[in-house]
Design an enzyme around this catalytic site. Structure first.
Site, PDB file in Angstrom:
ATOM      1  N   ASP A 119     -12.781  -5.625   1.202  1.00 50.61           N
ATOM      2  CA  ASP A 119     -12.832  -4.183   1.068  1.00 50.61           C
ATOM      3  C   ASP A 119     -14.073  -3.862   0.247  1.00 50.61           C
ATOM      4  OD1 ASP A 119     -11.809  -1.437   0.906  1.00 50.61           O
ATOM      5  OD2 ASP A 119      -9.851  -2.372   1.276  1.00 50.61           O
TER       6      ASP A 119
ATOM      7  N   GLU B  37     -13.542   2.900   7.302  1.00 54.98           N
ATOM      8  CA  GLU B  37     -12.308   3.698   7.182  1.00 54.98           C
ATOM      9  C   GLU B  37     -12.682   5.154   7.425  1.00 54.98           C
ATOM     10  OE1 GLU B  37      -8.645   4.954   4.227  1.00 54.98           O
ATOM     11  OE2 GLU B  37     -10.682   4.829   3.461  1.00 54.98           O
TER      12      GLU B  37
ATOM     13  N   ASP C  87     -14.455   1.538   2.471  1.00 54.96           N
ATOM     14  CA  ASP C  87     -13.517   2.573   2.025  1.00 54.96           C
ATOM     15  C   ASP C  87     -14.117   3.969   2.214  1.00 54.96           C
ATOM     16  OD1 ASP C  87     -10.956   3.015   0.541  1.00 54.96           O
ATOM     17  OD2 ASP C  87     -12.286   3.964  -0.914  1.00 54.96           O
TER      18      ASP C  87
ATOM     19  N   HIS D  13      -1.933   0.355   4.036  1.00 56.07           N
ATOM     20  CA  HIS D  13      -1.295   0.584   2.739  1.00 56.07           C
ATOM     21  C   HIS D  13      -1.228   2.056   2.336  1.00 56.07           C
ATOM     22  CE1 HIS D  13      -5.565   0.583   2.181  1.00 56.07           C
ATOM     23  NE2 HIS D  13      -5.411   1.081   0.974  1.00 56.07           N
ATOM     24  N   ASP D  14      -1.813   2.929   3.144  1.00 51.60           N
ATOM     25  CA  ASP D  14      -1.780   4.366   2.839  1.00 51.60           C
ATOM     26  C   ASP D  14      -0.800   5.130   3.720  1.00 51.60           C
ATOM     27  OD1 ASP D  14      -3.854   4.138   0.930  1.00 51.60           O
ATOM     28  OD2 ASP D  14      -5.373   4.221   2.510  1.00 51.60           O
TER      29      ASP D  14
HETATM   30  C1  NOJ Z   1      -8.697   4.798   0.880  1.00 51.03           C
HETATM   31  C2  NOJ Z   1      -7.827   3.681   0.426  1.00 51.03           C
HETATM   32  O1  NOJ Z   1      -7.284   3.047   1.557  1.00 51.03           O
HETATM   33  C3  NOJ Z   1      -6.801   4.282  -0.487  1.00 51.03           C
HETATM   34  O2  NOJ Z   1      -5.783   3.364  -0.805  1.00 51.03           O
HETATM   35  C4  NOJ Z   1      -7.501   4.771  -1.710  1.00 51.03           C
HETATM   36  O3  NOJ Z   1      -6.582   5.418  -2.553  1.00 51.03           O
HETATM   37  C5  NOJ Z   1      -8.621   5.750  -1.336  1.00 51.03           C
HETATM   38  N1  NOJ Z   1      -9.405   5.288  -0.255  1.00 51.03           N
HETATM   39  C6  NOJ Z   1      -9.554   5.968  -2.486  1.00 51.03           C
HETATM   40  O4  NOJ Z   1     -10.349   4.816  -2.639  1.00 51.03           O
END
Ligand code: NOJ
Ligand code: CA
Length: 529
Positions: free
Chosen positions: A99, A264, A201, A325-326
């Site tokens: 990441d 992402e 990210d 994970h989000d």
């Molecule tokens: C995306 C990440 O996947 C998430 O977990 C994070 O909180 C935010 N970006 C901020 O970095």
């Protein structure tokens, strides 16, 4: 870009390091733990692992607040542990994707400490500082993704700094060439250590409007939505200047053979595909989250797939993501029965699949009691259901205490289902969802039609999604029931042999004229040629 690029045929598996395997009893997963589980990943058949951040971090956002880009957090191990992990993964044929968190650092990063120390500091312009508006309030109306204003006032130097996420995650100023150089050096540091690529990210956030114009209101906002939805992110994200930065990143990565950049990007399809760039100047794979976002019915899913396929530029390669994970877990979004349909869909579509640890076990979201909540977003905006702890619970390895994840006190609770839902038990069960995932990944490896073949939608009864994948003389039909009722699907070409059913009990069955589906069943059929 050739058809043999590993990341086209390969399946990517996201490891959330904090929750994968603990080896020192501190209740948090670590690099030694990941290393000890590589054989499982090889057995499952995935090609690459993507590790959520493992850098030193105060953990305000569980690693997405980096305080040193050139090291490993002692909570996870050492650089030596990392090198050993990469070496062993490579020896076992697994690639390692890191990441990369370029949009913001931790507020504890030495760069930000210097930046906030004085207006004259050489690092001041590495972040986004502005004077207060005339009324003393924030410089513009931009909102944090985690609730509240995106600006925090720093009384020492009497200016506001910008943070798209938590106040502990100040945004870097990517208009500053020194920031870019430093951050490209970060890429080189890890590429030189042998990593196979990066998941970048919040890539669409990196460049903001030069004039920091106010964002317009979102007419679609509904009370109860997360507060970020009050405004359309027109000026704070997805700005045209971003493509120059991505082209530079791509050049850094392309100086090394066989490496990959994944972005992402939470964007509508037509904006998402812009991130392929032109002629190899974008990311290899702009993460496609539309399987997560589309309502789970055939009309929406089929329409979205067709639209995406139409929009992916010629010569570029699609990709699909079912969870991360989000996001709420797939088995919670669509139910455990449809989760098998989702698995078959993910692993038979045209494009690189990415799966999230534990989804192969059918893990579900674990609602958190208030005292167990760790996620800063959930703490900022309680009651809106935005918390991400439920999908980050420890991996379930066995029926041993804490599912074999830790001998200590796990940082998030282990799901109570672990006595039966675990790798040990499900790997022995011929009909388990884990067996299904493994068989699907194997089929993708052995049938080039599934990995690389062309794809076309096929006429099918209502609530069934059916498509054909073809490569050379190989023709494969996939038919998926989305509504939980039996169906009969005509076979293009007349005859075939079932390669796999989501119910795992029809392998080798000959089918003629049509293939029957039971409720919530999906099948993969090799068509006679
Ligand atoms: C995306 C990440 O996947 C998430 O977990 C994070 O909180 C935010 N970006 C901020 O970095
Ligand atoms: Ca540990």
């Amino acid at each position: 870009m050739g058809a043999d690029d590993w990341w086209k045929k390969g399946t990517i598996y996201q490891v959330y390091p904090l929750s994968f395997q603990d080896t020192n009893g501190d209740g948090r997963g670590d690099l030694a733990g990941i290393r000890s589980r590589l054989d499982y990943l090889v057995w499952l058949g995935v090609d690459a692992i993507w590790l959520s951040p493992i850098y030193p971090s105060p953990m305000a956002d569980f690693g997405y607040d980096v305080s040193d880009y050139w090291n490993i957090s002692p909570k996870f191990g050492t650089l030596g542990d990392f090198d050993a992990l990469v070496a062993e993964a490579h020896a076992k044929g697994l690639r390692v994707i890191l990441d990369y968190v370029p949009n913001h650092t931790s507020d504890q990063h030495p760069w930000f400490r210097a930046s906030r120390a004085s207006r004259d500091d050489a690092k001041r312009d590495w972040y986004i500082w502005r004077d207060a508006a005339a009324d003393g309030g924030p410089p513009n109306n931009w909102l944090s993704n985690f609730g509240g204003s995106a600006w925090t006032f720093d009384s020492a130097t009497e200016q506001y700094y910008y943070h798209a996420f938590l106040p502990a995650q100040p945004d870097l100023n990517w208009r500053n060439p020194k920031v870019r150089e430093a951050m490209y050096d970060v890429l080189r540091f890890w590429l030189d250590r042998g990593v196979d690529g990066f998941r970048v990210d919040v890539l669409w956030h990196l460049m903001k409007d030069a004039e920091l114009r106010d964002n317009p209101p979102n007419p679609g906002y509904q009370p109860g939505d997360p507060s970020i939805r009050r405004l359309l992110q027109v000026y704070s994200c997805d700005r045209p200047e971003i493509f120059e930065v991505i082209a530079e990143m791509r050049r850094v990565v392309d100086a090394y053979p066989d490496r990959i950049l994944i972005g992402e990007l939470y964007l509508p399809l037509e904006r998402l595909v812009a991130y392929y760039g032109t002629a190899g100047t974008g990311v290899h794979l702009p993460f496609n989250f539309h399987l997560i976002q589309a309502p789970w019915n055939v009309r929406e899913i089929a329409g979205m797939i067709a639209e995406y396929e139409r929009l992916v530029p010629p010569g570029e390669w699609p990709n699909w993501v079912l969870g991360n994970h989000d996001q709420p877990r797939i088995a919670s979004r669509v139910g455990v029965r449809q989760a098998r349909i989702a698995a078959m869909l993910l692993l038979t579509l045209r494009g690189t699949p990415t799966l999230y640890y534990g989804d192969e076990l059918g893990m579900v979201d674990l609602p958190m009691r208030p005292e167990k909540v760790r996620d800063g977003w959930a703490k900022n905006e309680p009651g809106l259901g935005v918390g991400r702890d439920p999908q980050r619970t420890p991996m379930q390895w066995s029926a041993a205490p804490n599912a074999g994840f830790t001998s200590g006190d796990p940082w998030l609770p282990v799901q109570p289902t672990y006595a039966s839902v675990n790798v040990d038990a499900l790997s022995r069960d011929e009909r388990s969802i884990l067996t299904l995932y493994r068989r699907l990944i194997q089929l993708r490896r052995t049938h080039s039609a599934l990995a690389l073949g062309a794809k076309r939608l096929v006429e099918s009864p209502q609530a069934v999604l059916a498509y054909e994948r073809t490569h050379g003389t190989s023709r494969i039909l996939v038919a998926l029931d989305f509504e939980g009722a039996p169906k009969s699907v005509p076979l293009p070409g007349g005859r075939g042999t079932v390669l796999l059913s989501t119910h795992l009990d029809r392998e080798g069955e000959s089918v003629e004229g049509a293939v029957g589906l039971r409720a919530d069943e999906g099948v993969i059929v090799a068509l006679a040629t």
